[in-house]
Design a protein around this motif. Structure first.
Motif, PDB file in Angstrom:
ATOM      1  N   ASN A  54       0.835  -1.053   0.032  1.00 27.90           N
ATOM      2  CA  ASN A  54       0.111   0.008  -0.011  1.00 27.90           C
ATOM      3  C   ASN A  54       0.681   1.380  -0.115  1.00 27.90           C
ATOM      4  O   ASN A  54       0.451   2.147  -0.649  1.00 27.90           O
ATOM      5  N   LEU A  55       1.905   1.274   0.808  1.00 24.25           N
ATOM      6  CA  LEU A  55       2.804   2.153   1.090  1.00 24.25           C
ATOM      7  C   LEU A  55       3.465   2.393  -0.571  1.00 24.25           C
ATOM      8  O   LEU A  55       3.684   3.837  -0.997  1.00 24.25           O
ATOM      9  N   ASP A  57       2.320   1.868  -3.419  1.00 22.61           N
ATOM     10  CA  ASP A  57       1.486   2.419  -4.256  1.00 22.61           C
ATOM     11  C   ASP A  57       1.152   3.617  -3.951  1.00 22.61           C
ATOM     12  O   ASP A  57       1.017   4.775  -4.758  1.00 22.61           O
ATOM     13  N   GLN A  58       1.272   4.273  -2.656  1.00 20.73           N
ATOM     14  CA  GLN A  58       0.930   5.653  -2.198  1.00 20.73           C
ATOM     15  C   GLN A  58       2.024   6.526  -2.579  1.00 20.73           C
ATOM     16  O   GLN A  58       1.823   7.559  -3.128  1.00 20.73           O
ATOM     17  N   TYR A  59       3.263   6.045  -2.421  1.00 22.78           N
ATOM     18  CA  TYR A  59       4.484   7.073  -2.707  1.00 22.78           C
ATOM     19  C   TYR A  59       4.962   6.937  -3.981  1.00 22.78           C
ATOM     20  O   TYR A  59       5.793   7.859  -4.496  1.00 22.78           O
ATOM     21  N   LYS A  96       3.383   5.938  -7.035  1.00 26.05           N
ATOM     22  CA  LYS A  96       2.435   5.980  -8.170  1.00 26.05           C
ATOM     23  C   LYS A  96       2.834   7.017  -9.103  1.00 26.05           C
ATOM     24  O   LYS A  96       2.316   7.044 -10.210  1.00 26.05           O
TER      25      LYS A  96
END
Length: 547
Positions: A301-302, A304-306, A308
């Motif tokens: 998830n991190l 994907d978040q940072y 992307k």
């Protein structure tokens, strides 16, 4: 020490009993041969917490204890939490018909386990079983709309591999005819001390060496076509603690294949070291599985978040970048200081470093060169002082080359999911054989299958990616392991792909640390046509010595 050898003073009856459990009854060095492995483990554990000798412990505490090993093992491991006790149980297992994706995931575990894997270099993969090529058929893919796409892509790759085995062998024989190698002279005149061997090395032996060399080179070339679903066999030997950790990792996998293998492996280990793997599925094991799973999903998830907004860096060629290293002065000072430390007269490392910094370049050079001066071959490894400086390499190589570099232990290696995003390498012999179009059509077909499958199953889509496709990963290693890897993987019998990578590693290190690179004395920077020739000759000579 002789005064202490017989302090136990075993009776004749005790010696008779002990002889079935220990290799001798009266020497200070002995082997434990008691049949039950769990007894051996428990005995070693008890040994560390007793003033008695091991054989006396066995007679007093184990001989008449009906539960013996299991009882004590459970007490030590489960009650006291002494994890190291698990290392006293050992097993050797085989995992057959596993994909290359599964094999690499299993082999990610570097400590406590040793692996032997079926070679893609010396074994042909053109055989069928029940009229099917040997590649993994993932149930998730087969139950999806991509089933035919997957099966057809893998079959096409194997068809092209099989169709070209004989043509490639013929081509290699034509461009490397046996007569051009002054073959008999090169074989018969190398070992001047083996007069009898020279006499026995006949035409048939020479032909055998030549044919094996041609065959190995053929498989080297064609392995680029194999998909990562190709089935292999894997032998694993190791201690129970490492197997326990491996099982928990496999149970946490996103791939059905690895979960299935975990279940089967756990069942088989229960038959040989049951007491040592009890924690795999208890509260401790389940807690560790949750830790792995929760961490994996959180980091995904991190990421994907940072990341992307970052555009993928698609490379058109293979690369090897040296991203991190110490400046030359600091690296030499740390290594020279570590070399002197063992024989320093009570000096601290801090003081030695200060002193070495004040020495001239020629003084430091003398220290480092003397440390490796007496290395006569690559098996004479430099000492631990060479672990004092490290290098970080990022690589983009074909998957086939990655598989070989992945085996090394004393390094940190991290990789991404296998994909087709970075294109592929074409062996030069494929171009010379004029089958480039067939090769590219195969890559196109597998790439199309990958892109479709990865739209909903990124992990499973790895199975359809061929060995030729480029694969990003990084390696962090110290100079000692760099020396080992470079000298081993540039040796004449190595595959051309990883030979080139390790030659480039050497060149990169030499560009920043020239003095330290000189210690890598047995790097082979040459290009070799039939790289397996020397190895095959050595094998044949050994056979003759023992016949």
């Amino acid at each position: 020490m002789e005064n202490f050898n017989n302090l136990d003073d075993f009776s004749h009856k005790e010696k008779s009993i002990l002889s079935s459990h220990f290799s001798n009854t009266d020497k200070q060095v002995f082997a434990i041969i008691t049949p039950q492995q769990v007894d051996r483990g428990a005995l070693m554990s008890r040994y560390s917490r007793s003033v008695k000798t091991m054989r006396r412990i066995f007679l007093d505490e184990f001989l008449n204890n009906t539960l013996r090993g299991d009882e004590f093992y459970n007490k030590v491991l489960l009650e006291y939490g002494d994890d190291s006790v698990s290392e006293l149980g050992e097993a050797q297992v085989a995992l057959e018909w596993v994909s290359n994706i599964a094999a690499k995931k299993i082999e990610d575990q570097r400590i406590g386990l040793s692996y032997l894997e079926k070679s893609s270099r010396y074994v042909s993969f053109d055989q069928k079983v029940n009229n099917e090529y040997k590649f993994y058929r993932d149930k998730k893919i087969l139950n999806s709309k991509y089933a035919d796409l997957y099966i057809n892509a893998c079959n096409h790759a194997f068809d092209l591999y099989s169709k070209n085995v004989n043509p490639v062998m013929k081509y290699l024989s034509e461009i490397n005819p046996i007569i051009n190698f002054s073959f008999f002279n090169s074989i018969l005149n190398e070992e001047t001390s083996f007069d009898k061997l020279k006499e026995s090395m006949d035409i048939e032996s020479a032909k055998k060496i030549y044919n094996n060399t041609i065959k190995a080179k053929t498989f080297d070339i064609l392995r680029s076509l194999l998909p990562a679903s190709t089935l292999t066999n894997l032998g694993i030997a190791g201690n129970a603690r490492a197997f326990e950790y491996l099982l928990i990792r496999l149970y946490d996998s996103e791939l059905t294949e690895l979960e299935t293998l975990a279940t089967m492996l756990y069942s088989e280990l229960q038959s040989v070291i049951p007491s040592f793997i009890k924690r795999v599925n208890d509260m401790h094991g389940n807690s560790l599985k949750s830790y792995f799973s929760n961490t994996r999903h959180a980091i995904m998830n991190l990421s994907d978040q940072y990341l992307k907004d970052l555009k993928p860096q698609i490379k058109s060629t293979s690369i090897l970048d040296l991203l991190s290293y110490e400046n030359n002065f600091d690296a030499e000072v740390k290594i020279a200081s570590a070399i002197l430390y063992e024989y320093a007269n009570g000096q601290s490392l801090s003081n030695i470093i200060t002193k070495v910094k004040s020495l001239s370049q020629s003084n430091r050079q003398e220290i480092i060169q003397t440390y490796v001066k007496y290395r006569n071959n690559r098996r004479h490894k430099p000492g631990r002082a060479f672990e004092m400086t490290e290098y970080l390499f990022e690589m983009l190589t074909n998957f086939g080359a990655f598989r070989d570099l992945h085996r090394h232990r004393i390094l940190t290696i991290e990789r991404q999911l296998l994909s087709t995003k970075h294109g592929y390498d074409i062996p030069k012999e494929i171009l010379e054989l004029d089958i480039k179009k067939d090769f590219e059509d195969c890559m196109y077909m597998c790439n199309d299958a990958y892109e479709n499958i990865s739209s909903s199953m990124k992990t499973e889509a790895q199975y359809v990616v061929n060995f030729a496709f480029r694969y990003p990963f990084f390696i962090k290693l110290n100079l000692r392991e760099a020396c080992h890897m470079i000298e081993l993987r540039t040796s004449i019998q190595g595959h051309p792909d990883y030979r080139y990578i390790c030659q480039e590693m050497f060149n990169k290190i030499k560009s920043v640390h020239p003095l330290l690179a000189d210690a890598i004395k047995f790097v082979d920077l040459k290009d070799h046509r039939l790289n397996r020739m020397e190895s095959e000759k050595k094998v044949e000579r050994k056979k003759m010595q023992w016949s």
